[in-house]
Write a protein that holds these residues in place. Structure first.
Motif, short mmCIF file in Angstrom:
data_model
loop_
_atom_site.label_atom_id
_atom_site.label_comp_id
_atom_site.label_asym_id
_atom_site.label_seq_id
_atom_site.Cartn_x
_atom_site.Cartn_y
_atom_site.Cartn_z
N ARG A 191 0.82 -1.20 0.00
CA ARG A 191 0.00 0.00 0.00
C ARG A 191 0.86 1.26 0.00
N GLY A 192 0.37 2.26 -0.67
CA GLY A 192 0.98 3.57 -0.59
C GLY A 192 0.47 4.32 0.61
N ALA A 193 0.82 5.60 0.72
CA ALA A 193 0.39 6.39 1.88
C ALA A 193 0.45 7.87 1.55
N TYR A 194 -0.46 8.59 2.16
CA TYR A 194 -0.45 10.05 2.08
C TYR A 194 -0.31 10.58 3.50
N LEU A 195 0.80 11.25 3.76
CA LEU A 195 1.07 11.79 5.10
C LEU A 195 1.10 13.31 5.02
N GLU A 196 0.39 13.95 5.91
CA GLU A 196 0.43 15.40 6.04
C GLU A 196 1.09 15.74 7.38
N LEU A 197 1.94 16.74 7.35
CA LEU A 197 2.68 17.12 8.54
C LEU A 197 2.70 18.64 8.64
N ALA A 198 2.02 19.16 9.65
CA ALA A 198 1.94 20.61 9.82
C ALA A 198 3.00 21.09 10.80
N LEU A 199 3.70 22.13 10.41
CA LEU A 199 4.71 22.73 11.27
C LEU A 199 4.12 23.14 12.61
N ALA A 200 2.90 23.68 12.59
CA ALA A 200 2.25 24.09 13.83
C ALA A 200 2.00 22.90 14.75
N ASP A 201 1.67 21.75 14.18
CA ASP A 201 1.47 20.55 14.99
C ASP A 201 2.77 20.08 15.63
N VAL A 202 3.85 20.17 14.86
CA VAL A 202 5.15 19.75 15.40
C VAL A 202 5.53 20.62 16.59
N ALA A 203 5.31 21.93 16.49
CA ALA A 203 5.64 22.82 17.59
C ALA A 203 4.76 22.55 18.81
N LEU A 204 3.46 22.39 18.59
CA LEU A 204 2.56 22.09 19.71
C LEU A 204 2.92 20.76 20.36
N ALA A 205 3.18 19.76 19.54
CA ALA A 205 3.55 18.46 20.09
C ALA A 205 4.86 18.56 20.87
N GLY A 206 5.79 19.38 20.38
CA GLY A 206 7.08 19.52 21.06
C GLY A 206 6.94 20.08 22.45
N VAL A 207 6.20 21.18 22.61
CA VAL A 207 6.06 21.76 23.95
C VAL A 207 5.17 20.89 24.83
N ALA A 208 4.21 20.19 24.23
CA ALA A 208 3.37 19.28 25.02
C ALA A 208 4.17 18.08 25.51
N ASN A 209 5.03 17.54 24.63
CA ASN A 209 5.81 16.36 24.99
C ASN A 209 6.86 16.64 26.06
N LEU A 210 7.20 17.90 26.26
CA LEU A 210 8.11 18.28 27.34
C LEU A 210 7.39 18.57 28.65
N GLY A 211 6.06 18.49 28.62
CA GLY A 211 5.29 18.76 29.82
C GLY A 211 5.02 20.23 30.06
N TRP A 212 5.40 21.08 29.11
CA TRP A 212 5.28 22.52 29.32
C TRP A 212 3.83 22.99 29.30
N LEU A 213 3.01 22.41 28.43
CA LEU A 213 1.61 22.82 28.39
C LEU A 213 0.86 22.32 29.62
N ALA A 214 1.17 21.11 30.06
CA ALA A 214 0.55 20.59 31.28
C ALA A 214 0.91 21.47 32.47
#
Length: 407
Positions: A191-214
């Motif tokens: 199977r093929g795949a279509y992946l979308e990756l938003a810069l804004a999501d990467v930034a939000l995920a980054g600060v969330a994964n560090l516990g900063w948003l919590a």
């Protein structure tokens, strides 16, 4: 440390149609591991072709650094024939082809459904700004996730932007991870795949994964600014007698003990613990008393030349580093012996210039580095090799201005 020529992704072909940092850094990372990355560039160059920093002759050091080891085909995508060439390159047959990375906006003809209609197992990774299609760059998403408001000194209320486009670089590496994951799935399932990756999501995920948003949610307020103090532990800069600046960090109990011992401040720090009820073996207590601790340590550094400080900190296994400018970093590399991630390449249009290999070391060895292509350097080669066009067909495309060779 030797440099090896092994290419772990050798044989894999990726077509890249992207500008600025995130998309090109994805292709660069995969290309450094051996993939054949074919950039399809606009004739005359894209929006980032002349981006700073630049060499004395105006050539973009930025563009050259992010496109090391790729091939470049210059195509006029405003024309129907140019669009057809790009679609054909993206969907060309072969078990290790059919991989496309782009950050195009508003090109319906370059959509996944249009491309997958030509090759069902296509892997298409699209880098975006926001998930809803709005544009974004590193400096706008960084502002949106709150990092500039917790950066800088306590005395300023103004936001402090970061210089390094960190979210762009993380997005590029996430996109590369997506390509490899989709390839693994295609190998297993077809199977093929279509992946979308938003810069804004990467930034939000980054600060969330560090516990900063919590933390912000539980605090109900912004984290305080601390200048060069390390948040949540002990770390700050000190100045030596001869004016050098160093950063010292004590994350662990062992690092803290080493710092106490080498500076001979154990008794004073113990007295401070007894007077305040703190326990400096705990990271939290070191953080909360950071200013008092720094005040006790600072005279030790201020009374000594850097050479003595360096030798004594190293002998005690203290975690530290000296602040260096980039000119000094380059000079140290040029004067150094042994292999490092840095090397030199003979860049067309610029000449010998410092460059980086892939930071990944295989069996203890760095992979070889290659220069970026000249714009359109491989147009004829790619059209003949990938699409099987003959000299007459390629010549007609050149004559009609649909494609171009090196500038």
């Amino acid at each position: 440390m030797a440099v090896v020529s092994a290419r772990p992704l050798g044989g894999l072909r990726i077509v890249e149609c992207a500008s600025f940092v995130a998309g090109p850094s994805c292709g660069m990372a995969l290309g450094q591991l051996g993939a054949d990355v074919i950039r399809v560039d606009p004739i005359g160059g894209g929006a980032d072709y002349h981006r700073w920093p630049i060499a004395a002759n105006g050539s973009s050091l930025y563009w050259a650094a992010l496109n090391k080891g790729k091939r470049s085909a210059a195509v006029d995508l405003r024309t129907e024939r140019g669009r057809e060439l790009l679609m054909a390159l993206v969907t060309a047959p072969g078990p290790e082809a059919g991989v496309f990375v782009d950050n195009s906006v508003g090109r319906r003809w370059l959509s996944y459904p249009a491309l997958a209609a030509r090759r069902a197992d296509l892997i298409h990774v699209r880098v975006q700004g926001h998930t809803d299609g709005r544009p974004a760059v590193d400096y706008t998403v960084n502002a949106e996730v709150g990092v500039p408001l917790i950066t800088g000194s306590e005395e300023t209320a103004a936001p402090v932007n970061q210089v390094v486009p960190a979210w762009d670089l993380v997005t590029g590496m996430t996109a590369a991870t997506g390509v490899l994951a989709a390839l693994h799935e295609r190998t297993a399932t077809g199977r093929g795949a279509y992946l979308e990756l938003a810069l804004a999501d990467v930034a939000l995920a980054g600060v969330a994964n560090l516990g900063w948003l919590a933390e912000a949610e539980l605090r109900g307020a912004e984290r305080p600014r601390h200048g060069n103090h390390l948040y949540g532990s002990f770390g700050v800069d000190f100045r030596t007698h001869d004016g050098e600046r160093i950063m010292v960090v004590a994350l662990t109990a062992g690092q803290w003990q080493a710092l106490r011992t080498v500076t001979g401040t154990g008794e004073v720090l113990t007295a401070l613990e007894q007077a305040t009820g703190a326990d400096f073996s705990r990271e939290t207590d070191r953080y909360q008393m950071r200013e008092a601790i720094a005040a006790i340590l600072r005279p030790w550094f201020a009374a000594r030349e850097f050479s003595e400080v360096r030798n004594r900190l190293d002998a005690a296994r203290v975690l530290w580093a000296r602040y260096r400018g980039m000119v000094e970093v380059v000079a140290a590399h040029r004067a150094g012996c042994g292999e490092s991630v840095l090397t030199s390449v003979d860049q067309p249009g610029i000449g010998p210039t410092i460059a980086a290999r892939s930071p990944l070391r295989w069996a203890g060895c760095y992979l070889e580095a290659f220069p970026a292509p000249a714009l359109g350097q491989h147009t004829e080669e790619v059209l003949a090799e990938v699409l099987g066009l003959g000299q007459a067909e390629i010549g007609a495309l050149y004559d009609d201005g649909v494609v171009a060779g090196p500038c």
